[in-house]
Scaffold this motif. Structure first.
Motif, mmCIF file in Angstrom:
data_model
loop_
_atom_site.group_PDB
_atom_site.id
_atom_site.type_symbol
_atom_site.label_atom_id
_atom_site.label_comp_id
_atom_site.label_asym_id
_atom_site.label_seq_id
_atom_site.Cartn_x
_atom_site.Cartn_y
_atom_site.Cartn_z
ATOM 1 N N PRO A 223 -17.128 -20.753 -10.038
ATOM 2 C CA PRO A 223 -17.931 -21.955 -9.835
ATOM 3 C C PRO A 223 -17.717 -22.485 -8.356
ATOM 4 O O PRO A 223 -16.881 -22.378 -7.948
ATOM 5 C CB PRO A 223 -17.120 -22.727 -11.193
ATOM 6 C CG PRO A 223 -15.791 -22.143 -10.938
ATOM 7 C CD PRO A 223 -16.037 -20.934 -10.878
ATOM 8 N N PRO A 224 -18.679 -23.504 -8.414
ATOM 9 C CA PRO A 224 -18.629 -24.313 -6.964
ATOM 10 C C PRO A 224 -17.039 -24.977 -6.779
ATOM 11 O O PRO A 224 -16.840 -25.762 -7.936
ATOM 12 C CB PRO A 224 -19.814 -25.314 -6.972
ATOM 13 C CG PRO A 224 -20.261 -25.318 -8.409
ATOM 14 C CD PRO A 224 -19.552 -24.088 -8.938
ATOM 15 N N ALA A 225 -16.636 -25.105 -5.720
ATOM 16 C CA ALA A 225 -15.311 -25.810 -5.414
ATOM 17 C C ALA A 225 -15.749 -27.042 -5.119
ATOM 18 O O ALA A 225 -14.687 -27.931 -5.465
ATOM 19 C CB ALA A 225 -14.695 -25.236 -4.176
ATOM 20 N N ARG B 60 -24.845 -25.239 -11.320
ATOM 21 C CA ARG B 60 -23.317 -25.103 -11.252
ATOM 22 C C ARG B 60 -23.057 -23.794 -11.883
ATOM 23 O O ARG B 60 -22.546 -22.719 -11.588
ATOM 24 C CB ARG B 60 -22.587 -26.102 -12.077
ATOM 25 C CG ARG B 60 -22.266 -27.258 -11.245
ATOM 26 C CD ARG B 60 -21.609 -28.309 -11.917
ATOM 27 N NE ARG B 60 -20.309 -28.032 -12.372
ATOM 28 C CZ ARG B 60 -19.313 -28.168 -11.488
ATOM 29 N NH1 ARG B 60 -19.250 -28.575 -10.592
ATOM 30 N NH2 ARG B 60 -17.990 -27.671 -12.281
ATOM 31 N N ALA B 61 -24.014 -23.294 -12.987
ATOM 32 C CA ALA B 61 -23.959 -22.207 -13.789
ATOM 33 C C ALA B 61 -24.449 -20.854 -13.084
ATOM 34 O O ALA B 61 -24.017 -19.973 -13.279
ATOM 35 C CB ALA B 61 -24.600 -22.249 -15.131
ATOM 36 N N HIS C 216 -24.432 -16.544 2.873
ATOM 37 C CA HIS C 216 -22.858 -16.739 3.315
ATOM 38 C C HIS C 216 -22.703 -18.128 2.840
ATOM 39 O O HIS C 216 -23.021 -19.348 3.442
ATOM 40 C CB HIS C 216 -23.046 -16.699 4.895
ATOM 41 C CG HIS C 216 -23.426 -15.312 5.417
ATOM 42 N ND1 HIS C 216 -22.545 -14.305 5.233
ATOM 43 C CD2 HIS C 216 -24.637 -14.749 5.970
ATOM 44 C CE1 HIS C 216 -23.002 -13.186 5.660
ATOM 45 N NE2 HIS C 216 -24.099 -13.493 6.028
ATOM 46 N N TRP C 217 -22.114 -18.163 1.677
ATOM 47 C CA TRP C 217 -21.528 -19.182 0.884
ATOM 48 C C TRP C 217 -20.404 -19.940 1.267
ATOM 49 O O TRP C 217 -19.538 -19.274 1.406
ATOM 50 C CB TRP C 217 -21.871 -19.075 -0.634
ATOM 51 C CG TRP C 217 -21.628 -20.201 -1.597
ATOM 52 C CD1 TRP C 217 -22.199 -21.262 -1.774
ATOM 53 C CD2 TRP C 217 -20.499 -20.035 -2.560
ATOM 54 N NE1 TRP C 217 -21.575 -21.917 -2.675
ATOM 55 C CE2 TRP C 217 -20.773 -21.350 -3.148
ATOM 56 C CE3 TRP C 217 -19.806 -19.220 -3.138
ATOM 57 C CZ2 TRP C 217 -20.036 -21.685 -4.649
ATOM 58 C CZ3 TRP C 217 -18.765 -19.583 -4.130
ATOM 59 C CH2 TRP C 217 -19.264 -20.791 -4.763
ATOM 60 N N ASN C 218 -20.362 -21.540 1.460
ATOM 61 C CA ASN C 218 -18.975 -22.029 1.663
ATOM 62 C C ASN C 218 -18.323 -22.298 0.626
ATOM 63 O O ASN C 218 -17.287 -23.200 0.689
ATOM 64 C CB ASN C 218 -19.415 -23.208 2.768
ATOM 65 C CG ASN C 218 -19.923 -24.340 2.128
ATOM 66 O OD1 ASN C 218 -20.274 -24.334 0.910
ATOM 67 N ND2 ASN C 218 -20.168 -25.421 2.797
ATOM 68 N N GLY C 219 -18.732 -22.101 -0.558
ATOM 69 C CA GLY C 219 -18.103 -22.693 -1.869
ATOM 70 C C GLY C 219 -18.583 -23.767 -2.365
ATOM 71 O O GLY C 219 -18.032 -24.299 -3.433
ATOM 72 N N GLY C 220 -19.699 -24.688 -1.848
ATOM 73 C CA GLY C 220 -20.094 -25.875 -2.296
ATOM 74 C C GLY C 220 -21.410 -25.891 -3.005
ATOM 75 O O GLY C 220 -22.028 -24.858 -2.392
ATOM 76 N N LEU C 221 -21.901 -26.794 -3.487
ATOM 77 C CA LEU C 221 -23.229 -26.951 -4.157
ATOM 78 C C LEU C 221 -23.547 -28.564 -3.816
ATOM 79 O O LEU C 221 -22.781 -29.376 -4.162
ATOM 80 C CB LEU C 221 -23.101 -26.835 -5.506
ATOM 81 C CG LEU C 221 -24.536 -27.287 -6.345
ATOM 82 C CD1 LEU C 221 -25.629 -26.399 -6.003
ATOM 83 C CD2 LEU C 221 -24.171 -27.033 -7.844
#
Length: 471
Positions: free
Chosen positions: A211-213, A201-202, A129-134
């Motif tokens: 890609p991460p926001a 990121r890749a 469950h990913w929030n879009g960030g890294l």
């Protein structure tokens, strides 16, 4: 302090050297749906994930990516993060996903994790469950890639971030043997975090199909130094960062070598008492060690000051003590080649050039929040973050910085367990700074202006472990 777990190399016990140790606000980008399918269920597709540039990688499907599960599954190493957090820091859980362990090509072999005996090891964690960030991090001290797992990784993973960390390319108290010329080992730290950020990121794009926001850098001590350096030199890779008591390197000082030798030279007289004790105490204060931190001096003399000075001095100035490697432990002032008598200002220009190769400039290119404890007794705040904040403003980048001095915080959070009435933990302040950075980047208000964050006079331990209002 925690001891080395059975079966781990004894050298881990000294890796503490230079740890040189809010409400959830998710990103505005909608969360991606968790991958599904067979035969791997929630980890479908992990066999196709590739870390660009890795010489070796291993992807595992885990029911728990935080230390609530990775300790038992063998996907972390508690020795890597021993001593960095208070003993009763809550551990979040409920974060299934994929963990990728591996290493990039390298010639040094100090990292023994996984039996690989290979440096430039990394870990990448990809929650279902990913929030879009890294979030990317380098390790404190000379530790390995799992060193941030309790202090940073558990919390950001529970918030939905993908997470990646590197061992910086060399580890242990003999890290200075890496490289061909003085300064190479530390310079590699910066290269390895840049390398990992691009690769992570890749991998995120492979896993989630975009890609991460947001890409955020964070770390403590040497890891905080890496955040500063990355935002100065590769701002294009990041949206912002949180620097937790980063190490300051400046060719003309201050740096480690302008205050640690003074601590080694004067502390024995202070500890001995007698007629010279008062002057020795004053000398330590003049060196930057804050008044009120005296109760921390015995521990830091025994554990940090001597070892840190010797191994980092060996990295940039190996000729100082001739054929001796990393000096003579706890030598008395006047002993030939003693680090207590080290005078950085008088050393050859080549030494200053070696420090210059790893030096900071203050020219950050993305938003940065810096925090440091007022009772930091390894990197005195007046010789570190106070100076770096002035550097950022002098470089004309002050609008990108917020700097918070944390009253009664110190360099190593486990010391809060020893002195609960005198110290406050830094972990919740890091979390408060991180959420403030999230709001800043989302356009939800700028963080408060630079100030000292007071310790609540009547706060109990549970409150201090979970709260640090920045104002």
């Amino acid at each position: 302090m925690p001891t080395t777990p059975p079966g781990r190399p004894a050298r881990r016990a000294v890796l503490h050297a230079l740890s040189l140790t809010a409400a959830c606000l998710l990103l505005t980008t909608p969360a991606a749906a968790a991958p599904t399918g067979t035969p791997d269920g929630h980890c479908a597709g992990r066999a196709q994930l590739r870390v660009p540039g890795a010489a070796r990688q291993q992807a595992d499907c885990l029911d728990e990516l935080t230390t609530a599960g990775t300790v038992a599954s063998g996907h972390t190493d508690p020795a890597d993060y021993a001593g960095l957090t208070p003993k009763d820091l809550p551990t979040p859980s409920g974060v299934p996903g994929i963990q990728i362990d591996g290493y990039f090509p390298d010639t040094s072999t100090t990292n023994t994790n996984h039996g690989w005996n290979h440096d430039s090891q990394f870990v990448v964690r990809l929650p279902d469950h990913w929030n879009g960030g890294l979030v990317v991090a380098g390790t404190p001290g000379n530790r390995e890639q799992y060193a941030n797992d309790k202090a940073i990784a558990d919390w950001v993973l529970a918030r939905g971030y993908a997470y990646a960390a590197t061992d910086k390319g060399n580890t242990g108290t003999a890290f200075h043997r890496d490289g061909r010329r003085p300064g190479d080992a530390i310079a590699e730290w910066n290269t390895r975090l840049t390398q990992l950020t691009r690769a992570a990121r890749a991998v995120v794009a492979q896993r989630y199909h975009r890609p991460p926001a947001r890409t955020l850098a964070t770390g403590l001590s040497n890891g905080g130094y890496l955040v500063r350096w990355q935002l100065e030199n590769h701002p294009e890779l990041y949206d912002g960062g949180v620097d937790w008591e980063g190490t300051l390197w400046r060719a003309d000082g201050p740096n480690l070598f302008t205050f640690l030798p003074q601590a080694l030279r004067h502390y024995p007289a202070y500890a001995a008492g007698g007629p010279g004790a008062a002057e020795a105490e004053s000398a330590l204060h003049r060196a930057g060690f804050p008044a009120g931190s005296e109760f921390l001096w015995p521990y830091h003399y025994q554990v940090y000051w001597d070892l840190t000075q010797r191994i980092y001095r060996e990295e940039v100035d190996p000729a100082y003590d001739g054929a001796t490697e990393a000096g003579t432990p706890y030598c008395a002032s006047g002993t030939p080649g003693c680090d207590a008598d080290y005078d950085y200002a008088s050393r050859p220009a080549a030494v200053h050039r070696a420090v210059g190769r790893i030096a900071l400039t203050g020219r950050i290119g993305k938003p940065l929040i810096t925090l440091q404890g007022t009772l930091d007794t390894l990197l005195p705040i007046s010789r570190d973050s106070d100076v770096y904040a002035r550097m950022v403003h002098a470089a004309g980048r002050g609008a990108l910085l917020r700097y918070y001095r944390i009253q009664d915080g110190t360099h190593t959070d486990s010391l809060v367990d020893v002195f609960p009435d005198r110290l406050r933990p830094m972990v919740p302040c890091h979390r408060a700074a991180f959420t403030a950075l999230e709001r800043w980047l989302a356009g939800d208000g700028r963080p408060p202006a630079d100030h000292t964050v007071a310790r609540p006079a009547d706060a109990d331990r549970a409150t201090l472990l979970t709260s640090c209002p920045l104002g």
